[in-house]
Design a protein around this motif. Sequence first.
Motif: not given
Length: 610
Positions: A326-330, A299-309, A226-237
């Motif tokens: 440019l500033s981005s958030e993970v 790409i402005r953000f990357v979210i991991h929804t669980s611990i990577p290997k 919700e803080k990042r509408t209209n930005e592109q990102g990847i969510i890893y599950v």
Amino acid sequence: MLSRKQQVLQEVFGFGSFRPLQDQAVDKILAGEDVLLILSTGGGKSLCYQLPALLMDGVLVVVSPLLALMQDQILGLESKGISAAMLSSMQSMEEIRATEDALRNQEIKVLFVAPERLNNDYFLSFLQSLNIAFFAVDEAHCVSEWGHEFRADYRKLGLLKIRFPDISIAAFTATATQQVEKDIVAQLNFKQRGNIIRGTVLRDNLYISAVVRQENGYQQVLNFLEKRTNEQGIIYVQSRVKTESLAKFLQEKGFQAQAYHAGLSPEKRKSAFNNFVGEKTNIMVATIAFGMGIDKSDIRFVIHTSIPKTIESYYQEIGRAGRDGLSSEVLLLYGTSDIGVLSRFIDAVDNEDYRQLAFQKLNTVKQYAFSESCRHQALSRYFDEDVEPCKTMCDNCNEPDTKRKDITELAQKFISTVYRTEQRFGQNYIIDVLRGAKTQKILNNNHDKLSVYGIGQNLSKIQWKMIGDRLLELEIIQVSDEFRGLILTDKARSVLKSEEKVDIRAINFNVSKKSASIAKKSTLPEYDFDEVIFESLRALRLEIAMETKMPAYVIFDNKTLQAMAYLLPTDKEKFLQINGVGEVKYKKYGEQFLALINTLRADDFQDPTH
Ligand code: ADP
Ligand code: ZN
């Protein structure tokens, strides 16, 4: 006057100056030396081999692991007026012949090949008949068994120096510890083993945070987005099923999200990929199958929804954010159950050396996730670089330590319960005892008679999990080697005697009322199974139930499915060990369930370079 390389930099690439270390790497290559360049993602590695090739005679041969990467690079080179081509097993004989002819006629400046081609004798002889400028080995960490993406085909690249002793090799990677870098120069038989140029690992335009996941984490993902509408990102599950369900959830909330995983048809994958690259959609909900081929820099953000290997894969995945500087958030959402799931996948691999290394790597990621010190510093240290705490660019530096809650007394209750149950049980069981759950297992063990039974009823299951996680982080408790039960360490004694205090970050501990009450109502499972895997098994059961017109619970009951989701059997023998599975049921349904478990596993353990 401009040097020739400056001139090419401006005229062909359109850049005014070199980025840090590019210049140095280019000089080594122009001097005909072997060189390894370790530069963070987005640091500009490709220019380091493309540019010198233009100043040298002959063709540059680039070894690259991924078709999609090659295609992108060829398009990029051709747009700069540089003739480039690839040789791949996906091409027809005619295409391959045409490329070979063009190479013989010296019409191609840059040739991309997959590593396996360089094990082919015919191809090596063909290369020997050409004038080669030098070899570039991309993603060179794949050479090393100590790296996280070892590939046997890469190991054989040691042959290059033997077949082409006078041609230099330039190797590139974003992720290499000192151990891996030494291995790379040794395996590739570098003449100049000291030619290692290492850029900083630090990605100081990334804001990094890691938070305990609540329930499935969907709400937390939503709050983030919700803080990042209209930005592109990847969510890893973690699994294919979860890409679909999270993408659907986000679509319902009005986000342009789509799922991406290796199980999609090639057409679907391609269209999802193109939609994302063409900015028709904003959010890619993906397994680790997605990413390597993408060099989109904004790409402005990357979210991991669980611990990577591994830290390596985590670093590589978050590295896809903010390549333009440019500033981005993970964000990493983590929970202890992640460790259990990954551990069982590792356990199932039939190779002791692999298991040891994988456990060690997993343990490091776990410590990273739970850690309360600077994230940037922790990542840099992992790659053998020391930096000061970032002060502003991670959650741990940003959140003042004052907002902490003393949980010593609660910790004592937890520790006592581990002790009274003889250090043989996992977190969920301990929590069930603390909360006075009437599970069959507890009753069978007479643990409802213990003095600690029910002394933790005032806290939710989630809160107890956080306490357990915190104790694990502080190494007051440990998971025993076989990743079964929790055991106490020496520190536990000091905590019990109140010689040592335990605290926790308040923000993590204050669970919203909603999730706390849900946790209370839900049935308390005996196994710390992965919900996503459980849901996929249930979906399969429903399918079979509809086909055979049988009630679902007759096929397997929930408890059996939970055991399956926990134990993740790999073969018939292991499958039959599950309570509720006999020969007859195995015959009827065993293979279908095994196959499903294997695809879930495939996502978790697939090599992202494929
Ligand atoms: P890497 O392979 O190291 O991840 P790339 O080679 O894809 O990184 O480069 C990342 C981005 O940086 C690309 O968009 C590239 O055009 C840009 N870039 C590379 N070198 C320079 C430079 N000297 N000046 C400005 N931009 C550069
Ligand atoms: Zn920090």
